[in-house]
Design a protein around this motif. Structure first.
Motif, PDB file in Angstrom:
ATOM      1  N   VAL A   4     -11.529   7.500   1.245  1.00 27.49           N
ATOM      2  CA  VAL A   4     -10.561   7.120   2.266  1.00 27.49           C
ATOM      3  C   VAL A   4      -9.190   7.487   1.714  1.00 27.49           C
ATOM      4  O   VAL A   4      -8.878   7.176   0.563  1.00 27.49           O
ATOM      5  N   GLU A   5      -8.387   8.155   2.513  1.00 30.52           N
ATOM      6  CA  GLU A   5      -7.042   8.536   2.083  1.00 30.52           C
ATOM      7  C   GLU A   5      -6.020   7.851   2.975  1.00 30.52           C
ATOM      8  O   GLU A   5      -6.141   7.871   4.200  1.00 30.52           O
ATOM      9  N   LEU A   6      -5.041   7.240   2.340  1.00 29.46           N
ATOM     10  CA  LEU A   6      -3.996   6.516   3.053  1.00 29.46           C
ATOM     11  C   LEU A   6      -2.644   7.082   2.624  1.00 29.46           C
ATOM     12  O   LEU A   6      -2.353   7.162   1.433  1.00 29.46           O
ATOM     13  N   LEU A   7      -1.849   7.499   3.593  1.00 27.42           N
ATOM     14  CA  LEU A   7      -0.487   7.961   3.334  1.00 27.42           C
ATOM     15  C   LEU A   7       0.452   7.017   4.059  1.00 27.42           C
ATOM     16  O   LEU A   7       0.218   6.684   5.223  1.00 27.42           O
ATOM     17  N   PHE A   8       1.504   6.562   3.356  1.00 23.17           N
ATOM     18  CA  PHE A   8       2.463   5.687   4.030  1.00 23.17           C
ATOM     19  C   PHE A   8       3.875   5.959   3.565  1.00 23.17           C
ATOM     20  O   PHE A   8       4.102   6.397   2.451  1.00 23.17           O
ATOM     21  N   SER A   9       4.824   5.715   4.472  1.00 21.42           N
ATOM     22  CA  SER A   9       6.242   5.872   4.154  1.00 21.42           C
ATOM     23  C   SER A   9       6.588   4.946   3.003  1.00 21.42           C
ATOM     24  O   SER A   9       6.064   3.837   2.912  1.00 21.42           O
ATOM     25  N   VAL A  15       3.280  -1.827   1.686  1.00 21.01           N
ATOM     26  CA  VAL A  15       2.458  -2.151   0.512  1.00 21.01           C
ATOM     27  C   VAL A  15       1.369  -3.153   0.890  1.00 21.01           C
ATOM     28  O   VAL A  15       0.220  -3.027   0.451  1.00 21.01           O
ATOM     29  N   ARG A  16       1.694  -4.119   1.710  1.00 17.39           N
ATOM     30  CA  ARG A  16       0.710  -5.126   2.133  1.00 17.39           C
ATOM     31  C   ARG A  16      -0.473  -4.463   2.839  1.00 17.39           C
ATOM     32  O   ARG A  16      -1.630  -4.806   2.604  1.00 17.39           O
ATOM     33  N   THR A  17      -0.187  -3.507   3.700  1.00  8.69           N
ATOM     34  CA  THR A  17      -1.251  -2.794   4.403  1.00  8.69           C
ATOM     35  C   THR A  17      -2.149  -2.060   3.416  1.00  8.69           C
ATOM     36  O   THR A  17      -3.379  -2.092   3.544  1.00  8.69           O
ATOM     37  N   ALA A  18      -1.546  -1.409   2.431  1.00 11.42           N
ATOM     38  CA  ALA A  18      -2.337  -0.696   1.414  1.00 11.42           C
ATOM     39  C   ALA A  18      -3.245  -1.666   0.660  1.00 11.42           C
ATOM     40  O   ALA A  18      -4.412  -1.359   0.386  1.00 11.42           O
ATOM     41  N   ARG A  19      -2.728  -2.858   0.330  1.00 14.16           N
ATOM     42  CA  ARG A  19      -3.545  -3.875  -0.360  1.00 14.16           C
ATOM     43  C   ARG A  19      -4.728  -4.296   0.497  1.00 14.16           C
ATOM     44  O   ARG A  19      -5.858  -4.418   0.007  1.00 14.16           O
ATOM     45  N   LEU A  20      -4.487  -4.545   1.773  1.00 11.67           N
ATOM     46  CA  LEU A  20      -5.551  -4.979   2.677  1.00 11.67           C
ATOM     47  C   LEU A  20      -6.623  -3.906   2.840  1.00 11.67           C
ATOM     48  O   LEU A  20      -7.822  -4.194   2.825  1.00 11.67           O
ATOM     49  N   VAL A  21      -6.200  -2.667   3.019  1.00 13.98           N
ATOM     50  CA  VAL A  21      -7.147  -1.567   3.167  1.00 13.98           C
ATOM     51  C   VAL A  21      -7.964  -1.406   1.881  1.00 13.98           C
ATOM     52  O   VAL A  21      -9.188  -1.262   1.920  1.00 13.98           O
ATOM     53  N   ALA A  22      -7.304  -1.451   0.736  1.00 14.79           N
ATOM     54  CA  ALA A  22      -8.006  -1.305  -0.545  1.00 14.79           C
ATOM     55  C   ALA A  22      -9.047  -2.398  -0.732  1.00 14.79           C
ATOM     56  O   ALA A  22     -10.180  -2.130  -1.156  1.00 14.79           O
ATOM     57  N   ALA A  23      -8.702  -3.636  -0.403  1.00 11.54           N
ATOM     58  CA  ALA A  23      -9.649  -4.744  -0.555  1.00 11.54           C
ATOM     59  C   ALA A  23     -10.841  -4.583   0.384  1.00 11.54           C
ATOM     60  O   ALA A  23     -11.985  -4.830  -0.006  1.00 11.54           O
ATOM     61  N   ALA A  24     -10.586  -4.152   1.608  1.00 12.51           N
ATOM     62  CA  ALA A  24     -11.677  -3.965   2.573  1.00 12.51           C
ATOM     63  C   ALA A  24     -12.629  -2.861   2.127  1.00 12.51           C
ATOM     64  O   ALA A  24     -13.858  -3.019   2.177  1.00 12.51           O
ATOM     65  N   VAL A  25     -12.074  -1.753   1.664  1.00  5.89           N
ATOM     66  CA  VAL A  25     -12.916  -0.640   1.222  1.00  5.89           C
ATOM     67  C   VAL A  25     -13.653  -1.011  -0.071  1.00  5.89           C
ATOM     68  O   VAL A  25     -14.825  -0.683  -0.249  1.00  5.89           O
ATOM     69  N   LEU A  67      -8.941   6.128  -1.982  1.00  6.78           N
ATOM     70  CA  LEU A  67      -9.971   5.156  -2.329  1.00  6.78           C
ATOM     71  C   LEU A  67     -11.297   5.908  -2.395  1.00  6.78           C
ATOM     72  O   LEU A  67     -11.724   6.510  -1.403  1.00  6.78           O
ATOM     73  N   ILE A  68     -11.937   5.900  -3.561  1.00  8.40           N
ATOM     74  CA  ILE A  68     -13.133   6.708  -3.785  1.00  8.40           C
ATOM     75  C   ILE A  68     -14.314   5.812  -4.133  1.00  8.40           C
ATOM     76  O   ILE A  68     -14.270   5.056  -5.109  1.00  8.40           O
ATOM     77  N   SER A  75     -13.025   3.673  -7.208  1.00  6.88           N
ATOM     78  CA  SER A  75     -11.765   4.107  -7.818  1.00  6.88           C
ATOM     79  C   SER A  75     -10.642   4.144  -6.793  1.00  6.88           C
ATOM     80  O   SER A  75     -10.878   4.427  -5.620  1.00  6.88           O
ATOM     81  N   ILE A  76      -9.460   3.867  -7.273  1.00  7.39           N
ATOM     82  CA  ILE A  76      -8.263   3.952  -6.439  1.00  7.39           C
ATOM     83  C   ILE A  76      -7.240   4.790  -7.194  1.00  7.39           C
ATOM     84  O   ILE A  76      -6.987   4.565  -8.377  1.00  7.39           O
ATOM     85  N   GLU A  77      -6.664   5.755  -6.490  1.00  3.87           N
ATOM     86  CA  GLU A  77      -5.599   6.579  -7.055  1.00  3.87           C
ATOM     87  C   GLU A  77      -4.347   6.363  -6.222  1.00  3.87           C
ATOM     88  O   GLU A  77      -4.376   6.520  -5.004  1.00  3.87           O
ATOM     89  N   VAL A  78      -3.267   5.987  -6.874  1.00  2.15           N
ATOM     90  CA  VAL A  78      -1.980   5.816  -6.203  1.00  2.15           C
ATOM     91  C   VAL A  78      -1.048   6.883  -6.764  1.00  2.15           C
ATOM     92  O   VAL A  78      -0.766   6.902  -7.961  1.00  2.15           O
ATOM     93  N   GLY A  79      -0.604   7.770  -5.876  1.00  3.72           N
ATOM     94  CA  GLY A  79       0.240   8.877  -6.309  1.00  3.72           C
ATOM     95  C   GLY A  79       1.631   8.814  -5.719  1.00  3.72           C
ATOM     96  O   GLY A  79       1.825   8.376  -4.585  1.00  3.72           O
ATOM     97  N   ASP A  80       2.587   9.229  -6.524  1.00  8.07           N
ATOM     98  CA  ASP A  80       3.968   9.339  -6.053  1.00  8.07           C
ATOM     99  C   ASP A  80       4.437  10.759  -6.298  1.00  8.07           C
ATOM    100  O   ASP A  80       3.805  11.507  -7.036  1.00  8.07           O
ATOM    101  N   GLU A  81       5.514  11.127  -5.658  1.00 10.60           N
ATOM    102  CA  GLU A  81       6.071  12.470  -5.831  1.00 10.60           C
ATOM    103  C   GLU A  81       7.466  12.427  -6.461  1.00 10.60           C
ATOM    104  O   GLU A  81       8.247  13.358  -6.325  1.00 10.60           O
ATOM    105  N   ALA A  82       7.754  11.341  -7.157  1.00  7.44           N
ATOM    106  CA  ALA A  82       9.048  11.194  -7.818  1.00  7.44           C
ATOM    107  C   ALA A  82       9.017  11.898  -9.169  1.00  7.44           C
ATOM    108  O   ALA A  82       8.000  11.892  -9.847  1.00  7.44           O
ATOM    109  N   PRO A  83      10.129  12.495  -9.567  1.00  9.96           N
ATOM    110  CA  PRO A  83      10.181  13.105 -10.896  1.00  9.96           C
ATOM    111  C   PRO A  83      10.153  12.020 -11.973  1.00  9.96           C
ATOM    112  O   PRO A  83      10.807  10.992 -11.839  1.00  9.96           O
TER     113      PRO A  83
END
Length: 148
Positions: A4-9, A15-25, A67-68, A75-83
């Motif tokens: 499952v892939e989740l992209l958010f602004s 962040v709360r939505t990401a937590r809920l989705v991660a727990a459900a999956v 979410l894999i 497994s959960i991977e959280v990625g950012d694009e910040a230097p």
């Protein structure tokens, strides 16, 4: 293997939505109920860190959460694009007194978040470079019981 892939602004309210989705999956993948709070907290810390990095570096790209579900682990991977800091001077980076306590406070907050994640998750990897970072966390799963 389900993914499952989740992209958010990069906004704190997502962040709360990401937590809920991660727990459900995670629950569906077979992660032990007793560990689900740790999954929620770890994902919350990782996503909060990514949001903070995006905002402080004026990155407009979304935060990415993958979410894999494997046979024996989730497994959960959280990625950012910040230097991220790399060895040697970073072009345009403030140095010495210019950076001041604001930057050291952000670094301390970042390190604290990573320490919390490390305390919650036994299997965690953190990688970072000039074009972004990734926090990979995993938990064991229990196979679903088969009904006769």
């Amino acid at each position: 293997m389900a993914t499952v892939e989740l992209l958010f602004s990069a906004l704190p309210e997502h962040v709360r939505t990401a937590r809920l989705v991660a727990a459900a999956v995670a629950r569906r993948a077979g992660v032990d109920e007793a560990v689900l709070d740790e999954v929620r907290l770890a994902v919350g810390e990782a996503c909060t860190r990514a949001v903070s990095l995006h905002q402080s570096n004026d990155v407009t790209a979304p935060v990415k959460v993958v979410l894999i579900e494997d046979e024996k682990k989730f497994s959960i991977e959280v990625g950012d694009e910040a230097p991220h800091a790399v060895s040697g001077p970073v072009p345009g980076a403030r140095t010495g007194e210019e950076a001041g306590s604001e930057e050291s406070g952000a670094e301390e907050e970042d390190e604290m978040g990573l320490a919390v994640i490390s305390g919650l998750v036994d299997d965690v990897e953190v990688s970072a470079g000039e074009v972004g970072g990734l926090i990979r966390m995993s938990w064991p799963t229990t196979p679903a019981s088969v009904l006769p």
